[in-house]
Design an enzyme around this catalytic site. Structure first.
Site, mmCIF file in Angstrom:
data_model
loop_
_atom_site.group_PDB
_atom_site.id
_atom_site.type_symbol
_atom_site.label_atom_id
_atom_site.label_comp_id
_atom_site.label_asym_id
_atom_site.label_seq_id
_atom_site.Cartn_x
_atom_site.Cartn_y
_atom_site.Cartn_z
ATOM 1 N N ASN A 233 -0.727 -22.948 -51.664
ATOM 2 C CA ASN A 233 0.591 -23.066 -52.269
ATOM 3 C C ASN A 233 1.346 -24.188 -51.565
ATOM 4 O OD1 ASN A 233 3.437 -22.558 -52.901
ATOM 5 N ND2 ASN A 233 2.673 -20.686 -53.843
ATOM 6 N N HIS B 37 -1.853 -16.784 -62.626
ATOM 7 C CA HIS B 37 -2.490 -16.946 -61.322
ATOM 8 C C HIS B 37 -2.052 -15.835 -60.380
ATOM 9 C CE1 HIS B 37 1.313 -19.170 -61.335
ATOM 10 N NE2 HIS B 37 1.407 -18.901 -60.039
ATOM 11 N N HIS C 134 -1.153 -14.644 -56.498
ATOM 12 C CA HIS C 134 -0.672 -15.125 -55.202
ATOM 13 C C HIS C 134 -1.218 -14.185 -54.130
ATOM 14 C CE1 HIS C 134 2.530 -18.027 -56.312
ATOM 15 N NE2 HIS C 134 2.535 -17.334 -57.437
#
Length: 162
Positions: free
Chosen positions: A50, A120, A122
């Site tokens: 990220n 997606h 995390h």
């Protein structure tokens, strides 16, 4: 009630190209995995660091298929993503010594997704006492780890599983 503010992410939300999917770009430019922070590539999904992490080691597992809706994913894609989430948790605990891990998906902008059109996962490693007030009172984010070293450590650990 407690609130979590993340003002450092304002740059991300206000400067991104609304007509381009950064996850799909990672799939179009395969020779720049290190520059993009791609940790691994599997058959149906890949992982990427990220750029605006909540904690050092925060990464995402993303299907190659560009879809907002997890219910539209083929079972084989969903299963592989879920398997890599499980492996990712093990790696975060074993390599970064995370004491806990937040796993999440923000499905749609209404749920807080920053890149809503491409679903997606995390994975956010956590440690006891890893939050403080400096972000709120000084608009400063403290990262006590070298993100490049973390990237290399995660990449190496995932190579054993891909």
């Amino acid at each position: 009630m407690e609130y979590l503010y993340a003002p450092w992410r304002d740059t991300y939300f206000n400067q991104k190209d609304k007509n381009s999917c950064p996850f799909c770009k990672c799939n179009e430019v395969l020779d720049q995995d290190e520059a993009f922070g791609v940790i691994f590539r599997a058959k149906y999904c890949f992982a990427i660091m990220n750029k605006f992490p909540y904690s050092p080691g925060h990464f995402m597992i993303i299907p190659y298929e560009h879809t907002e809706n997890i219910e539209d994913l083929d079972d084989k894609i969903w299963i592989q993503m879920s398997q890599y989430v499980q492996i990712g948790v093990k790696i975060l605990k074993g390599e970064l010594f995370a004491q806990g891990v937040n796993i999440g998906m923000n499905l749609s902008t209404a749920a807080g997704a920053g890149i809503a059109p491409h679903c997606h996962y995390h994975l956010v490693p956590r440690w006891q006492g890893d939050t403080n007030f400096i972000t709120t009172i000084a608009n400063t984010r403290v990262c006590g780890s070298d993100l490049k070293q973390i990237y290399e450590k995660l990449r190496k650990a995932f190579l054993a599983h891909v």
